[in-house]
Design a protein around this motif. Structure first.
Motif, PDB file in Angstrom:
ATOM      1  N   PHE A   1     -27.361  69.755   4.757  1.00 60.94           N
ATOM      2  CA  PHE A   1     -28.206  68.578   4.898  1.00 60.94           C
ATOM      3  C   PHE A   1     -27.646  67.540   5.871  1.00 60.94           C
ATOM      4  O   PHE A   1     -28.130  66.418   5.927  1.00 60.94           O
ATOM      5  N   GLN A   2     -26.623  67.913   6.638  1.00 59.97           N
ATOM      6  CA  GLN A   2     -26.025  67.065   7.661  1.00 59.97           C
ATOM      7  C   GLN A   2     -25.691  65.662   7.143  1.00 59.97           C
ATOM      8  O   GLN A   2     -26.104  64.646   7.694  1.00 59.97           O
TER       9      GLN A   2
ATOM     10  N   LEU B   1     -28.167  62.450  -2.126  1.00 60.46           N
ATOM     11  CA  LEU B   1     -28.606  62.887  -0.804  1.00 60.46           C
ATOM     12  C   LEU B   1     -29.579  61.904  -0.175  1.00 60.46           C
ATOM     13  O   LEU B   1     -29.490  61.604   1.015  1.00 60.46           O
ATOM     14  N   GLU B   2     -30.481  61.385  -0.981  1.00 62.64           N
ATOM     15  CA  GLU B   2     -31.446  60.410  -0.471  1.00 62.64           C
ATOM     16  C   GLU B   2     -30.730  59.159   0.052  1.00 62.64           C
ATOM     17  O   GLU B   2     -31.054  58.657   1.129  1.00 62.64           O
ATOM     18  N   ARG B   3     -29.744  58.685  -0.693  1.00 65.84           N
ATOM     19  CA  ARG B   3     -28.984  57.501  -0.249  1.00 65.84           C
ATOM     20  C   ARG B   3     -28.213  57.793   1.042  1.00 65.84           C
ATOM     21  O   ARG B   3     -28.160  56.951   1.940  1.00 65.84           O
ATOM     22  N   LYS B   4     -27.627  58.975   1.123  1.00 63.42           N
ATOM     23  CA  LYS B   4     -26.801  59.303   2.293  1.00 63.42           C
ATOM     24  C   LYS B   4     -27.623  59.598   3.539  1.00 63.42           C
ATOM     25  O   LYS B   4     -27.122  59.477   4.649  1.00 63.42           O
ATOM     26  N   GLN B   5     -28.870  59.969   3.379  1.00 59.17           N
ATOM     27  CA  GLN B   5     -29.689  60.331   4.534  1.00 59.17           C
ATOM     28  C   GLN B   5     -30.540  59.180   5.043  1.00 59.17           C
ATOM     29  O   GLN B   5     -31.352  59.366   5.923  1.00 59.17           O
ATOM     30  N   ARG B   6     -30.340  58.012   4.544  1.00 54.99           N
ATOM     31  CA  ARG B   6     -31.069  56.833   5.029  1.00 54.99           C
ATOM     32  C   ARG B   6     -30.516  56.361   6.337  1.00 54.99           C
ATOM     33  O   ARG B   6     -29.448  56.480   6.716  1.00 54.99           O
TER      34      ARG B   6
ATOM     35  N   MET C   1     -40.769  67.680   1.456  1.00 54.76           N
ATOM     36  CA  MET C   1     -39.413  67.902   1.961  1.00 54.76           C
ATOM     37  C   MET C   1     -38.382  67.880   0.829  1.00 54.76           C
ATOM     38  O   MET C   1     -37.490  68.698   0.795  1.00 54.76           O
ATOM     39  N   ASN C   2     -38.515  66.922  -0.095  1.00 53.00           N
ATOM     40  CA  ASN C   2     -37.560  66.876  -1.201  1.00 53.00           C
ATOM     41  C   ASN C   2     -37.608  68.129  -2.052  1.00 53.00           C
ATOM     42  O   ASN C   2     -36.594  68.574  -2.560  1.00 53.00           O
ATOM     43  N   LYS C   3     -38.802  68.689  -2.229  1.00 49.44           N
ATOM     44  CA  LYS C   3     -38.927  69.916  -3.013  1.00 49.44           C
ATOM     45  C   LYS C   3     -38.204  71.060  -2.311  1.00 49.44           C
ATOM     46  O   LYS C   3     -37.574  71.893  -2.967  1.00 49.44           O
ATOM     47  N   ASP C   4     -38.278  71.093  -0.968  1.00 45.98           N
ATOM     48  CA  ASP C   4     -37.549  72.113  -0.206  1.00 45.98           C
ATOM     49  C   ASP C   4     -36.041  71.965  -0.412  1.00 45.98           C
ATOM     50  O   ASP C   4     -35.337  72.952  -0.601  1.00 45.98           O
ATOM     51  N   LYS C   5     -35.562  70.734  -0.367  1.00 44.97           N
ATOM     52  CA  LYS C   5     -34.136  70.479  -0.590  1.00 44.97           C
ATOM     53  C   LYS C   5     -33.733  70.918  -1.997  1.00 44.97           C
ATOM     54  O   LYS C   5     -32.717  71.582  -2.180  1.00 44.97           O
ATOM     55  N   GLU C   6     -34.540  70.511  -2.945  1.00 46.53           N
ATOM     56  CA  GLU C   6     -34.242  70.853  -4.335  1.00 46.53           C
ATOM     57  C   GLU C   6     -34.212  72.367  -4.533  1.00 46.53           C
ATOM     58  O   GLU C   6     -33.306  72.894  -5.180  1.00 46.53           O
TER      59      GLU C   6
END
Length: 79
Positions: free
Chosen positions: A50-51, A74-79, A1-6
């Motif tokens: 990324f909502q 993004l990782e911090r905000k999507q937790r 999933m992270n690769k898709d975001k990237e």
């Protein structure tokens, strides 16, 4: 999933960049986010794509300097 975001972020940056062949993901501010309008457009893209909602303190050079920094934010905000 992270690769898709990237990959999606890379696509956006290439489309938004005046010189996509010179995209430097280790220095986004220097290579493609050169003015406040481009930064605002990028933040809006990230929020919509990324909502996530960024707070005022999230919008700083340290969070947008590189692709790695954006991904960490993004990782911090999507937790």
């Amino acid at each position: 999933m992270n690769k898709d975001k990237e990959n999606r972020i890379r696509e956006y940056l290439k489309e938004a960049s005046e010189q996509p062949s010179e995209l430097d993901c280790s220095d986004l501010i220097g290579s493609c986010l050169k003015d406040s309008v481009q930064i605002v457009n990028f933040v809006t893209f990230l929020e919509d794509e990324f909502q996530v909602d960024f707070d005022q303190h999230d919008i700083g050079v340290e969070n947008f300097r590189s692709l790695d920094a954006v991904m960490a934010l993004l990782e911090r905000k999507q937790r």
